[in-house]
Design an enzyme around this catalytic site. Structure first.
Site, PDB file in Angstrom:
ATOM      1  N   TYR A 152       4.069  -7.808   3.545  1.00 53.08           N
ATOM      2  CA  TYR A 152       2.736  -7.201   3.404  1.00 53.08           C
ATOM      3  C   TYR A 152       2.159  -7.482   2.003  1.00 53.08           C
ATOM      4  O   TYR A 152       0.999  -7.891   1.867  1.00 53.08           O
ATOM      5  CB  TYR A 152       2.857  -5.698   3.655  1.00 53.08           C
ATOM      6  N   LYS A 156      -1.166  -9.629   1.022  1.00 51.87           N
ATOM      7  CA  LYS A 156      -2.300  -8.997   0.337  1.00 51.87           C
ATOM      8  C   LYS A 156      -2.554  -9.631  -1.041  1.00 51.87           C
ATOM      9  O   LYS A 156      -3.688  -9.676  -1.514  1.00 51.87           O
ATOM     10  CB  LYS A 156      -2.074  -7.484   0.204  1.00 51.87           C
TER      11      LYS A 156
HETATM   12  P1  NAD Z   1      -5.281   0.890  11.025  1.00 49.68           P
HETATM   13  O1  NAD Z   1      -3.977   0.522  11.616  1.00 49.68           O
HETATM   14  O2  NAD Z   1      -5.892   2.205  11.367  1.00 49.68           O
HETATM   15  O3  NAD Z   1      -6.371  -0.242  11.303  1.00 49.68           O
HETATM   16  C1  NAD Z   1      -6.055  -1.601  11.316  1.00 49.68           C
HETATM   17  C2  NAD Z   1      -7.041  -2.281  12.234  1.00 49.68           C
HETATM   18  O4  NAD Z   1      -6.771  -3.682  12.275  1.00 49.68           O
HETATM   19  C3  NAD Z   1      -6.925  -1.752  13.676  1.00 49.68           C
HETATM   20  O5  NAD Z   1      -8.218  -1.580  14.197  1.00 49.68           O
HETATM   21  C4  NAD Z   1      -6.204  -2.885  14.384  1.00 49.68           C
HETATM   22  O6  NAD Z   1      -6.490  -2.954  15.774  1.00 49.68           O
HETATM   23  C5  NAD Z   1      -6.763  -4.083  13.634  1.00 49.68           C
HETATM   24  N1  NAD Z   1      -5.958  -5.280  13.825  1.00 49.68           N
HETATM   25  C6  NAD Z   1      -4.624  -5.423  13.608  1.00 49.68           C
HETATM   26  N2  NAD Z   1      -4.245  -6.666  13.941  1.00 49.68           N
HETATM   27  C7  NAD Z   1      -5.370  -7.319  14.364  1.00 49.68           C
HETATM   28  C8  NAD Z   1      -5.628  -8.612  14.833  1.00 49.68           C
HETATM   29  N3  NAD Z   1      -4.650  -9.524  14.938  1.00 49.68           N
HETATM   30  N4  NAD Z   1      -6.898  -8.954  15.184  1.00 49.68           N
HETATM   31  C9  NAD Z   1      -7.896  -8.060  15.075  1.00 49.68           C
HETATM   32  N5  NAD Z   1      -7.715  -6.798  14.645  1.00 49.68           N
HETATM   33  C10 NAD Z   1      -6.459  -6.437  14.293  1.00 49.68           C
HETATM   34  O7  NAD Z   1      -5.057   0.803   9.445  1.00 49.68           O
HETATM   35  P2  NAD Z   1      -6.062   0.982   8.221  1.00 49.68           P
HETATM   36  O8  NAD Z   1      -5.324   1.787   7.240  1.00 49.68           O
HETATM   37  O9  NAD Z   1      -7.409   1.386   8.668  1.00 49.68           O
HETATM   38  O10 NAD Z   1      -6.090  -0.521   7.671  1.00 49.68           O
HETATM   39  C11 NAD Z   1      -7.285  -1.254   7.423  1.00 49.68           C
HETATM   40  C12 NAD Z   1      -7.026  -2.250   6.295  1.00 49.68           C
HETATM   41  O11 NAD Z   1      -6.760  -1.536   5.085  1.00 49.68           O
HETATM   42  C13 NAD Z   1      -5.812  -3.139   6.531  1.00 49.68           C
HETATM   43  O12 NAD Z   1      -6.091  -4.457   6.082  1.00 49.68           O
HETATM   44  C14 NAD Z   1      -4.753  -2.505   5.660  1.00 49.68           C
HETATM   45  O13 NAD Z   1      -3.756  -3.437   5.281  1.00 49.68           O
HETATM   46  C15 NAD Z   1      -5.594  -2.031   4.493  1.00 49.68           C
HETATM   47  N6  NAD Z   1      -4.969  -1.005   3.669  1.00 49.68           N
HETATM   48  C16 NAD Z   1      -4.662   0.223   4.194  1.00 49.68           C
HETATM   49  C17 NAD Z   1      -4.083   1.170   3.360  1.00 49.68           C
HETATM   50  C18 NAD Z   1      -3.714   2.547   3.854  1.00 49.68           C
HETATM   51  O14 NAD Z   1      -3.096   3.323   3.077  1.00 49.68           O
HETATM   52  N7  NAD Z   1      -4.067   2.946   5.073  1.00 49.68           N
HETATM   53  C19 NAD Z   1      -3.807   0.864   2.021  1.00 49.68           C
HETATM   54  C20 NAD Z   1      -4.132  -0.387   1.539  1.00 49.68           C
HETATM   55  C21 NAD Z   1      -4.719  -1.319   2.370  1.00 49.68           C
END
Ligand code: NAD
Length: 244
Positions: A152, A156
């Site tokens: 991951y 990133k």
């Molecule tokens: P989440 O799991 O709620 O949402 C992730 C979304 O990505 C979902 O809608 C999922 O269906 C979609 N997705 C996954 N694989 C896919 C694919 N192959 N094609 C199309 N869509 C796909 O998680 P989140 O926390 O809302 O994450 C959103 C972004 O934020 C991500 O890139 C994640 O890495 C990043 N992020 C999240 C956090 C956290 O603490 N939640 C921290 C840092 C970064």
């Protein structure tokens, strides 16, 4: 009156992507809600978007497939003619120490997070208007690294390198390219974290709480706005002070 912008948000059926899609629609953009599996949820997001008097539409595409991304952008071209704002938000996790990580877990995360950013952006550039905005959702794990997240964090960190390089390439067209690096945000992605570990992380956050998807959406909406036209190649951490 300004011309209504066209925005595409990947992985927008829930979590941070959903909040971004709704916030952009509140700022008068037509929004394409990309989803991979959650059709019902993405249609609900579209209903929310339409309440703001703009167009919303759900488009299915797996961002790890170059062909499906090409088809999605072809659809956007036919429907809206162009794109102004791209938010590469779709992301996945498969946490394991490297010792226990399988090749499949490494590949799945890289293909979604890093290849996905390439696949969508490469196709989107064919219809992106000058003065556009590209916002890539990275993570503080990509800046600092994190135990159990070599896949991951590498994906990133890759997104950050991609962002900075593309910002140099697109500056002449006044297209800005920035990365947002969230900390600990309450979504389905962080739900699986055990109670004790969650308490430890929360104790390390000066603001004293987990972030919400709307904390991230506010920053993305600003970067997508006309007000942010002189910010490019940046990585903006948004983590309640966790990483400073
Ligand atoms: P989440 O799991 O709620 O949402 C992730 C979304 O990505 C979902 O809608 C999922 O269906 C979609 N997705 C996954 N694989 C896919 C694919 N192959 N094609 C199309 N869509 C796909 O998680 P989140 O926390 O809302 O994450 C959103 C972004 O934020 C991500 O890139 C994640 O890495 C990043 N992020 C999240 C956090 C956290 O603490 N939640 C921290 C840092 C970064």
């Amino acid at each position: 009156m300004s011309i209504r912008k066209v925005a595409l948000v990947t992985g927008a059926s829930k979590g941070i992507g959903k909040a971004i899609a709704i916030e952009l629609s509140e700022n008068n953009a037509n929004v394409i809600v990309n989803y991979n599996r959650d059709e019902k949820e993405s249609i609900e997001v579209v209903e929310e978007i339409k309440k703001n008097g703009v167009e919303g539409i759900a488009v299915k595409a797996d961002v790890s497939s170059f062909e499906q991304c090409a088809s999605m952008i072809e659809f956007v071209k036919r429907r809206f003619g162009c794109l102004d704002i791209l938010v590469n938000n779709a992301g996945a996790l498969a946490d394991k120490t490297l010792k226990n990580m399988t090749k499949e877990q490494w590949d799945r995360v890289m293909r979604t997070n890093l290849d996905g950013t390439f696949n969508v952006t490469k196709n989107a550039l064919t219809i992106m208007r000058d003065n556009g905005r590209i916002i890539n959702i990275s993570s503080i794990a990509g800046v600092l690294g994190n135990f159990g997240q070599t896949n991951y964090a590498a994906s990133k960190a890759g997104v950050i390198g991609f962002t900075k390089s593309l910002a140099r390439e697109l500056g002449k067209r006044r297209i800005t390219v920035n990365a947002v690096a969230p900390g600990f945000i309450d979504t389905s992605m962080t739900k699986a974290i055990p109670f004790i570990r969650r308490k430890i992380i929360l104790a390390m956050i000066p603001i004293g709480r987990a972030g919400t998807p709307f904390d991230i959406a506010g920053l993305v909406a600003f970067l997508a706005s006309d007000k942010a036209g002189y910010i490019t190649g940046e990585v903006i951490r948004i983590d309640g002070g966790l990483s400073y």
